[in-house]
Design an enzyme around this catalytic site. Structure first.
Site, short mmCIF file in Angstrom:
data_model
loop_
_atom_site.label_atom_id
_atom_site.label_comp_id
_atom_site.label_asym_id
_atom_site.label_seq_id
_atom_site.Cartn_x
_atom_site.Cartn_y
_atom_site.Cartn_z
N PRO A 12 30.63 25.38 3.02
CA PRO A 12 29.27 25.86 2.74
C PRO A 12 28.97 25.65 1.26
O PRO A 12 29.76 26.05 0.40
CB PRO A 12 29.35 27.36 3.08
N MET A 13 27.84 25.00 0.96
CA MET A 13 27.50 24.70 -0.44
C MET A 13 26.04 25.00 -0.67
O MET A 13 25.16 24.43 0.00
CB MET A 13 27.82 23.24 -0.76
N CYS A 95 32.46 33.13 -3.95
CA CYS A 95 31.47 32.56 -4.87
C CYS A 95 31.50 33.32 -6.20
O CYS A 95 31.38 34.56 -6.21
CB CYS A 95 30.08 32.63 -4.26
N LYS A 134 36.14 33.65 3.58
CA LYS A 134 36.41 32.60 2.59
C LYS A 134 36.61 33.27 1.24
O LYS A 134 35.75 34.01 0.77
CB LYS A 134 35.26 31.60 2.52
N HIS A 166 40.04 28.97 -1.17
CA HIS A 166 39.86 28.04 -2.29
C HIS A 166 41.03 28.27 -3.23
O HIS A 166 41.20 29.36 -3.77
CB HIS A 166 38.53 28.33 -2.99
N GLY A 207 39.43 23.17 -1.96
CA GLY A 207 39.48 23.00 -3.41
C GLY A 207 40.10 21.68 -3.82
O GLY A 207 41.30 21.47 -3.64
N GLY A 228 34.53 19.99 0.26
CA GLY A 228 33.22 20.36 -0.26
C GLY A 228 32.52 19.16 -0.86
O GLY A 228 31.91 18.35 -0.17
#
Length: 339
Positions: A12-13, A95, A134, A166, A207, A228
């Site tokens: 998800p970005m 995030c 996440k 990540h 990552g 990603g």
């Protein structure tokens, strides 16, 4: 949960993985697991759901990523996501942006594993689909292996069996979100050790993974990989995913064929009043490393913006990239016939 469901995922970005991006990615891989951009629980409950949460059935398998720290609101948002047809609800605990921190969601929640546990337990109690998390391997000075282990143990005790990790810590003070994706060193070994210690959990690593070859190496140690920026900036690598990781023997589409499959979708979007650039901004990297990649990007960038450009701009760009500009008319007819 079946470990194979997360064998290859696209991250998800924010501002990137919207429904147009996901439709484009799905043309290259039927089996990769796709994720929405992060949506806050408040936005899901009170926002314009068709715009924020709409998706096509051909985007599945698809997960909805939520942000928030209010257990009741997250449970309501998860229930809404399930009702809309999502296959998974993912809680963002990774995030590092200041806006996310101020809203008390994202990576700052790694400092509050008990709160995260309450949130995911409430979500899981409301839905039948999987709830996943996440996260990072740590935050700020709270980044020892013991801290990470305590977070995983606390949250998994609430019933969560899938963690997307990540493999960098996050500095919540002093680094921008971009720097947090690049500056803290990667520690893949810590994620590998988590899987070795907890074989009962599905562990997906994220990552700095840039190729399918690197993905295959990671899969020797964990259950899944999540790409990603590489999936976005060099998207054609996705064309090899199904054969490499899911045993598919389907023929691989060429770059030009992938884009031509988009034409009916683009035509419908334009007819509904949408802008060409809303879709074409996601495809700029498909010819990465190819002879006419620069001309392709330049043509779309110079001619595809604003409210006026039509389908012919994308058709022309494909012709430029493929070295067959004279076939514009035939491609246009094919797009119309496919509608």
């Amino acid at each position: 949960m079946n470990h194979l469901t997360h064998k290859f995922c696209i991250a998800p970005m924010m501002d990137w993985t919207d429904r147009h991006c996901r439709f484009f990615h799905r043309q290259m891989s039927r089996h990769a697991r796709l994720y929405t951009e992060m949506v806050t629980a408040d936005a899901v409950i009170h926002g314009e759901r068709a715009r924020l949460l709409g998706f096509g059935a051909d985007e599945r398998p698809l997960a909805l990523q939520l942000g928030g720290s209010d257990a009741a609101k997250l449970a309501d948002a998860a229930a809404i996501g399930e009702a809309l047809g999502y296959d998974e609800i993912n809680l963002n605990v990774g995030c590092p942006s200041s806006r996310v921190k101020e809203g008390r969601f994202g990576a700052c929640l790694m400092a509050e594993p008990d709160l995260v546990a309450r949130c995911v337990a409430g979500m899981a109690a409301r839905v039948a689909i999987p709830v996943t998390v996440k996260c990072r391997i740590g935050i700020d000075d709270q980044d020892s292996e013991a801290d990470f282990t305590r977070f995983i143990e606390t949250v998994s005790a609430a019933g969560i069996t899938t963690f997307i990790v990540h493999a960098r810590k996050a500095w919540l003070n002093g680094l921008s979100p971009k720097e947090n994706r690049e500056v803290p060193p990667l520690d893949y070994a810590r994620v590998y050790r988590l899987k070795a210690a907890r074989p009962d959990l599905t562990i997906v690593i994220n990552g700095g993974i840039e190729t399918l070859e690197a993905s295959a190496e990671h899969l020797k140690h964990v259950d899944g990989v999540m790409l990603g920026r590489a999936a976005y900036q060099t998207p054609y690598l996705l064309a090899g995913v199904d054969a490499a990781f899911f045993g598919s023997d389907a023929s691989v589409l060429s770059r030009g064929e992938v884009l031509e499959r988009l034409l009916p979708y683009v035509a419908r979007h334009l007819e509904a009043g949408g802008r060409l650039n809303s879709i074409t901004r996601h495809v700029l990297g498909i010819y990465h490393g190819q002879p006419r990649a620069r001309q392709f990007r330049r043509y779309l960038s110079e001619n595809g913006v604003g409210g006026g450009p039509g389908l012919d701009v994308l058709i022309e760009a494909i012709a430029i990239a493929e070295g067959r500009k004279g076939e514009r008319a035939g491609a246009a007819e094919a797009a119309q016939a496919a509608e």
